[in-house]
Design a protein around this motif. Structure first.
Motif, short mmCIF file in Angstrom:
data_model
loop_
_atom_site.label_atom_id
_atom_site.label_comp_id
_atom_site.label_asym_id
_atom_site.label_seq_id
_atom_site.Cartn_x
_atom_site.Cartn_y
_atom_site.Cartn_z
N ASP A 86 0.83 -1.21 0.00
CA ASP A 86 0.00 0.00 0.00
C ASP A 86 0.86 1.26 0.00
N ILE A 87 2.01 1.19 0.65
CA ILE A 87 2.92 2.35 0.68
C ILE A 87 3.72 2.46 -0.61
N SER A 88 4.31 1.33 -1.04
CA SER A 88 5.21 1.36 -2.19
C SER A 88 4.46 1.34 -3.53
N GLY A 89 3.27 0.73 -3.53
CA GLY A 89 2.53 0.59 -4.78
C GLY A 89 3.03 -0.53 -5.66
N ASP A 90 3.95 -1.36 -5.14
CA ASP A 90 4.58 -2.39 -5.95
C ASP A 90 4.77 -3.65 -5.12
N VAL A 91 4.15 -4.76 -5.54
CA VAL A 91 4.23 -6.01 -4.78
C VAL A 91 5.67 -6.51 -4.72
N ALA A 92 6.38 -6.49 -5.83
CA ALA A 92 7.76 -7.00 -5.85
C ALA A 92 8.65 -6.19 -4.91
N GLN A 93 8.48 -4.89 -4.90
CA GLN A 93 9.26 -4.04 -3.99
C GLN A 93 8.91 -4.36 -2.53
N ALA A 94 7.63 -4.57 -2.26
CA ALA A 94 7.20 -4.91 -0.90
C ALA A 94 7.77 -6.25 -0.46
#
Length: 136
Positions: A86-94
């Motif tokens: 939710d913060i990063s907007g990117d599943v891979a980054q999370a």
């Protein structure tokens, strides 16, 4: 960076958290449970390591995938990954953050270690503070 794209996704594309969750459903099961095997594959964690993190015997993951202890651990991990997404907007980054980022406020433990230690709620409060701009 981890590659969690479904096989049908073209290279370089990203998936939503909802698509990620759907990819974790236990295949062939009518029960609404998360597949420990698919979760491990998505995070590049072998089942032995995943069992250690969940504090269960390694056979429990394959013989009793719906066991409450297994599902509780997976749900807690997914809560943290969702908050980070939710913060990063990117599943891979999370996912990368969840597995690798040492968090100074938690004695440089990773989110993955905190979830394994049963500190998911503390981690979620920390993530919420980052989202609010109170920390970081």
């Amino acid at each position: 960076m981890m590659d969690i794209r479904p096989i049908s996704a073209p290279p370089g594309s990203s998936i939503t958290f909802d698509q990620f969750m759907a990819s974790l459903r236990e295949p062939g099961s009518a029960a609404p449970i998360v597949s420990a095997r698919r979760f491990g594959e998505a995070l590049h964690i072998d089942l032995q390591t995943l069992a250690q993190q969940a504090h269960v015997h390694r056979n429990t993951l394959s013989r009793q995938p719906g066991a409450e202890s297994v599902q509780r651990f997976l749900r807690d991990a997914l809560r943290a990954i969702r908050a980070a997404t939710d913060i990063s907007g990117d599943v891979a980054q999370a996912l990368f953050w969840y597995r690798n980022e040492p968090l100074s406020v938690f004695d440089y433990k990773t989110a993955e270690q905190l979830v394994s230690d049963g500190r998911t709620d503390d981690l979620l409060r920390y993530i919420s503070s980052l989202e609010a701009g109170a920390a970081g």
